[in-house]
Scaffold this motif. Structure first.
Motif, mmCIF file in Angstrom:
data_model
loop_
_atom_site.group_PDB
_atom_site.id
_atom_site.type_symbol
_atom_site.label_atom_id
_atom_site.label_comp_id
_atom_site.label_asym_id
_atom_site.label_seq_id
_atom_site.Cartn_x
_atom_site.Cartn_y
_atom_site.Cartn_z
ATOM 1 N N SER A 252 17.084 74.756 90.878
ATOM 2 C CA SER A 252 15.802 75.129 90.569
ATOM 3 C C SER A 252 14.888 75.983 91.698
ATOM 4 C CB SER A 252 14.767 73.946 89.949
ATOM 5 O OG SER A 252 15.643 73.365 88.769
ATOM 6 N N ILE A 253 15.056 75.202 92.666
ATOM 7 C CA ILE A 253 14.373 75.635 93.691
ATOM 8 C C ILE A 253 14.882 76.922 94.444
ATOM 9 C CG2 ILE A 253 13.585 75.321 96.384
ATOM 10 C CD1 ILE A 253 13.256 72.323 95.651
ATOM 11 N N THR B 54 18.463 65.223 97.719
ATOM 12 C CA THR B 54 17.812 65.890 96.749
ATOM 13 C C THR B 54 18.791 66.023 95.540
ATOM 14 O OG1 THR B 54 16.500 67.102 98.577
ATOM 15 C CG2 THR B 54 16.604 68.092 96.380
ATOM 16 N N ALA C 222 20.128 69.476 90.584
ATOM 17 C CA ALA C 222 19.358 70.160 89.586
ATOM 18 C C ALA C 222 18.158 70.654 90.138
ATOM 19 C CB ALA C 222 18.954 69.266 88.147
ATOM 20 N N LEU C 223 17.484 69.798 90.890
ATOM 21 C CA LEU C 223 16.242 70.263 91.824
ATOM 22 C C LEU C 223 16.602 71.579 92.762
ATOM 23 C CD1 LEU C 223 13.188 69.993 92.254
ATOM 24 C CD2 LEU C 223 13.927 68.145 93.738
#
Length: 96
Positions: A29-30, A22, A25-26
């Motif tokens: 954000s999560i 993953t 950045a993702l």
């Protein structure tokens, strides 16, 4: 850096094993959407490089002045019990 190295080393084998990383950045954000709190257990059943666990730990530390605003018991929980991760893949990752 570790995740980038792992992606390069395992670029051929990861797709065969169904293993995908993953993007940071993702993950960030999560974590901002989930907003983990002190005293909660953060569990990642597919931890791999532990990106989610590391990001959750940093989020909580940022919110608690590196745990200094917590009681001694709360701080001990955060350091020793709050984060749980496993990885079922036998290939070399952070938890294998």
């Amino acid at each position: 850096m570790y995740e980038g190295l792992m992606q390069k080393v395992m670029s051929d084998s990861k797709s065969k094993a169904g293993q995908y990383f993953t993007p940071r950045a993702l993950i960030d954000s999560i974590i901002r959407l989930i907003q983990p709190q002190p005293g909660e257990i953060v569990q990642d059943p597919a931890a791999g490089t532990a990106g989610f666990l590391i990001a959750a730990d940093r989020y909580i530390k940022d919110a608690t002045d590196d745990l200094f605003t917590l009681s001694e018991d709360q701080g001990n929980f955060q350091r020793r019990q709050a984060f749980r991760g496993t990885n079922g893949c036998p290939t070399p990752t952070a938890f294998a």
